[in-house]
Design an enzyme around this catalytic site. Structure first.
Site, PDB file in Angstrom:
ATOM      1  N   ASP A 458       0.839  -1.205   0.000  1.00 50.71           N
ATOM      2  CA  ASP A 458       0.000   0.000   0.000  1.00 50.71           C
ATOM      3  C   ASP A 458       0.873   1.254   0.000  1.00 50.71           C
ATOM      4  O   ASP A 458       2.085   1.194   0.304  1.00 50.71           O
ATOM      5  CB  ASP A 458      -0.872  -0.036   1.271  1.00 50.71           C
ATOM      6  CG  ASP A 458      -2.139   0.799   1.166  1.00 50.71           C
ATOM      7  OD1 ASP A 458      -2.265   1.597   0.226  1.00 50.71           O
ATOM      8  OD2 ASP A 458      -3.003   0.665   2.067  1.00 50.71           O
ATOM      9  N   ASP A 526     -10.912   2.082  -2.770  1.00 47.48           N
ATOM     10  CA  ASP A 526     -11.438   1.855  -1.417  1.00 47.48           C
ATOM     11  C   ASP A 526     -12.960   1.888  -1.418  1.00 47.48           C
ATOM     12  O   ASP A 526     -13.597   1.551  -0.425  1.00 47.48           O
ATOM     13  CB  ASP A 526     -10.900   2.918  -0.450  1.00 47.48           C
ATOM     14  CG  ASP A 526      -9.493   2.569   0.029  1.00 47.48           C
ATOM     15  OD1 ASP A 526      -9.073   1.412  -0.162  1.00 47.48           O
ATOM     16  OD2 ASP A 526      -8.820   3.458   0.582  1.00 47.48           O
TER      17      ASP A 526
HETATM   18  C1  DGJ Z   1      -5.807   1.908   2.043  1.00 46.19           C
HETATM   19  C2  DGJ Z   1      -6.199   0.660   1.312  1.00 46.19           C
HETATM   20  O1  DGJ Z   1      -6.748   0.982   0.066  1.00 46.19           O
HETATM   21  C3  DGJ Z   1      -7.171  -0.120   2.172  1.00 46.19           C
HETATM   22  O2  DGJ Z   1      -7.621  -1.261   1.494  1.00 46.19           O
HETATM   23  C4  DGJ Z   1      -6.505  -0.490   3.466  1.00 46.19           C
HETATM   24  O3  DGJ Z   1      -5.440  -1.366   3.200  1.00 46.19           O
HETATM   25  C5  DGJ Z   1      -6.013   0.769   4.173  1.00 46.19           C
HETATM   26  N1  DGJ Z   1      -5.206   1.575   3.317  1.00 46.19           N
HETATM   27  C6  DGJ Z   1      -5.232   0.398   5.402  1.00 46.19           C
HETATM   28  O4  DGJ Z   1      -4.653   1.474   5.982  1.00 46.19           O
END
Ligand code: DGJ
Length: 705
Positions: A458, A526
């Site tokens: 990430d 997200d």
């Molecule tokens: C952003 C990601 O897109 C989410 O799926 C998750 O992993 C969060 N970060 C965790 O902080």
């Protein structure tokens, strides 16, 4: 008759370079001034046709007009007034390159046109590569300072990968992807203005806001017909593409890494190599263009092309930072019951990470959450028959972390400026060799110690105050950070051949051909609301194949939009990509768990079609949209159709399936009915959608005759 192979050739007498792909031809002629000029890009054209094309000529007897033949990379000299793809400054202040063509090198599918500056120690190679089975042409640039020590550095203000040119048509329409966090990949399609149109990211990441893909058509192309010229940049940091439509109808675009103002100092003996900027000419509309891109990505970009992407479970929406061994174990048990093949522990398992304020950088399991470390959980997940995955965010650090306390100088920062925090975090400067080495060491240990099969990588902030104290050429970090991320991923994969990596940047903030060359799939957004996802997935599919599009089924009401949707609809939308589960399964009823298990099993049946087949985007009356996946041999078909909102209570209508063979018959695998191909192509299939919002259906057809 399409060619089966691709070739490159160069005719010295004519100074003519020709690239041939199965369905297209691309030609370049070296101008009398030594600059390679664009000649042709379009449907296959034989030698006679190429000879008949006009060469570079002045469009008008006017001292205000430039040479008509567009450059392959505009060098910022002469009567050129469009955006310059190559902008250099020499030690005496002189700008731009003036070329002398020194020759070519053609081997396999690769062609290099070699240039040297007529006065200064600068050499360039314009590079092209074609693949045997693809109409995609890969292009990049290499420039070298050929001087000796003492000849002074060359400042590179811009070095694009390529300039592309489309034929002079009366109108052009530009398609591109724009958006934001939670709303990535929104397809924009508008008339191309007579102007310079800049698509860019200044964020140090590909960005949620724009993606380095575009398509041009004459304004009439549809999903099923029309000529389309499209390009995609293989780069995951800042980038810029400038499309220039001039008043006499010339349409070119130049693009590469870095945004405006990001420079590079080229020392004697040093070479700067740009990322690939890939281009594709197709007939058959936007659908054919996307399918050609999908095949190219599956065959030449994504790792492990034959390997199915697993049905994963991810804990983020279920547990957030409230993560511990018993909670994860409970979810793992339920995920296994549903048929998940991979269990991914998301954020919150390490250091002091009980919120987003602390812990980033300290990649050891938090004892209060995992008293015996993560290995017992990994072992249990494996025992349940699933692979074990772990979330990491290696490029980032919280101030409240042991790593930051030990190495405050490792972050990207300018000491005389504020260090802007985004999500309470700063960015590590991977361009520093010691940071890259630390990241590789740390991740390697993590994968080894915890038997990790999958990393979700990430990145939840972008670059600000891009300083590198003490470094003579601090702008380098914009390029070198990304290169170091690539190197770490490549090394990890090489050292752990079974390891797979998922790209993520706060959702779909870093999805491009560069990152996908070393990751198996990308977290699309997200936003897991299925209604919003239909649009996000539509945009994503313009360039990227379904197997790279991670899509989870989560809880209802949705955590970000508050919308309530049926489980079946959520599944049907997510089944259009690499299916995952992301809800709090401990709150799902027995009926929901059973229904989910059946839908996961159904997904596994259609997975070969979704992940390896050809994709057709469809729309029908009454607000219905659908995707149709067909197996390579045309025998098996899966159609996922969605109607988010019911309109006026109108009865469900038929959806035509133009990709089927009208001469064939098809068996509807669910109803057992035998259907005529001609009727399905011309009249369509009765969707029989239930009344109400968020209705959906999966149709499976098999060719029977
Ligand atoms: C952003 C990601 O897109 C989410 O799926 C998750 O992993 C969060 N970060 C965790 O902080």
């Amino acid at each position: 008759m399409p060619r089966t192979s691709s070739t490159v050739s160069f005719d010295r007498t004519l100074g003519l370079a020709v690239l041939r792909t199965p369905h297209s031809t691309y030609a370049v002629r070296v101008g009398t001034d030594g600059s390679p000029r664009h000649l042709y890009w379009g449907p296959a054209l034989d030698a006679d046709g190429l000879r008949a094309l006009p060469g570079a000529a002045s469009p008008a007897a006017s001292s205000f007009e430039a040479d008509a033949a567009p450059d392959e990379l505009a060098p910022q000299t002469g009567a050129r007034f469009g955006p310059a793809g190559l902008q250099v400054r020499f030690a005496d202040g002189t700008r731009g390159a003036q070329w002398h063509f020194t020759g070519h090198h053609a081997e396999g599918g690769e062609l290099r046109l070699r240039l040297t500056d007529r006065h200064y120690p600068l050499a360039a190679e314009l590079c092209y590569r074609v693949r045997p089975d693809s109409d995609v042409i890969e292009r990049w640039t290499e420039i070298t300072h050929t001087g000796t020590e003492g000849s002074g550095p060359i400042s590179v203000d811009r070095c694009d990968s390529a300039q592309w040119t489309a034929p002079a048509l009366p109108e052009y329409r530009l398609s591109h992807l724009a958006g934001g966090w939670n709303s990535e990949f929104q397809l924009q399609r508008d008339r191309l203005p007579v102007a310079e149109t800049v698509l860019t990211s200044r964020r140090g990441l590909t960005s949620h806001h724009a993606n380095p893909w575009l398509a041009l058509d004459d304004g009439t192309a549809g999903e099923g017909d029309g000529q389309v010229w499209s390009t995609a940049l293989a780069w995951s940091g800042s980038w810029r593409v400038t499309v220039h439509r001039d008043p006499v109808g010339r349409t070119t675009w130049t693009g590469g890494f870095g945004h405006e103002g990001v420079g590079w100092t080229l020392g004697p003996g040093e070479t700067l190599r740009t990322p690939v900027f890939a281009g594709l000419y197709t007939e058959g509309g936007f659908g054919a263009a996307s399918r050609a891109w999908h095949t190219y990505l599956r065959t030449h970009v994504l790792p492990a092309p034959d390997r199915d992407r697993p049905v994963l479970y991810n804990s983020w929406e279920a547990t957030g930072f409230g993560i511990d061994h018993p909670g994860q174990l409970r979810l793992a048990g339920l995920a296994a019951r549903l048929g998940a093949e991979l269990f991914v522990v998301d954020d919150g398992w390490f250091g002091a990470r009980t919120s987003d304020r602390a812990g980033l950088g300290d990649w050891t399991p938090r004892p209060s959450a995992f008293p015996d470390g993560l290995r017992p959980l990994a072992d249990e997940v494996h025992r349940l028959g699933m692979d074990f995955g772990l979330w990491v965010e290696p490029e980032m650090v919280n101030r409240d972390s042991d790593l930051y306390r030990a190495h405050p100088d490792w972050v990207v920062h300018a000491p005389t400026r504020d260090a802007t925090e985004l999500r309470n975090q700063l960015m590590l400067n991977f361009a520093r060799p010691e940071v890259e080495a630390w990241a590789l060491r740390t991740l390697d240990r993590l994968v080894r110690d915890h038997a990790v099969d999958w990393l979700k990588w990430d990145a939840n902030r972008v670059v600000t105050e891009a300083g590198w104290p003490g470094h003579p050429d601090p702008d380098r970090l914009w390029i070198d950070h990304t290169r170091a991320v690539y190197r770490v991923m490549d090394r990890l994969r090489a050292d752990h051949p079974g390891l797979r990596i998922e790209a993520c940047a706060g959702g779909g903030g870093r999805v491009d051909l560069g990152i996908l060359a070393r990751t198996d799939q990308a977290w699309t957004s997200d936003n897991t609301d299925p209604v919003d996802r239909i649009g996000i997935q539509h945009g994503f599919s313009q360039l990227f194949p379904a197997r790279a599009m991670a899509a989870w089924v989560t809880d209802s009401p949705n955590v970000t939009t508050g919308r309530t949707t049926p489980l079946r609809f959520r599944f049907h939308v997510a089944m259009a990509g690499a299916l995952g589960l992301g809800g709090d399964l401990t709150r799902w009823s027995e009926e929901e768990l059973d229904e989910a298990a059946a839908l996961v099993a159904r997904y596994k049946e259609i997975r070969p079609l979704v992940q390896h087949g050809r994709q057709y985007r469809l729309s029908g009356p009454g607000g219905v949209t659908a995707v149709h996946y067909a197996s390579g041999d045309g025998a098996d078909h899966a159609v996922l159709a969605w109607r988010p909102t019911t309109r006026f209570g109108h009865p469900p209508t038929a959806l035509t399936l133009p990709a089927l063979d009208p001469a064939a018959r098809y068996l509807d695998l669910d109803s057992g009915r035998s259907l005529s191909g001609a009727a399905l192509v011309r009249h369509g299939i009765d969707l029989a959608l239930p009344s109400g919002d968020c209705a959906s259906r999966l149709i499976r057809l098999r060719r029977s005759a």
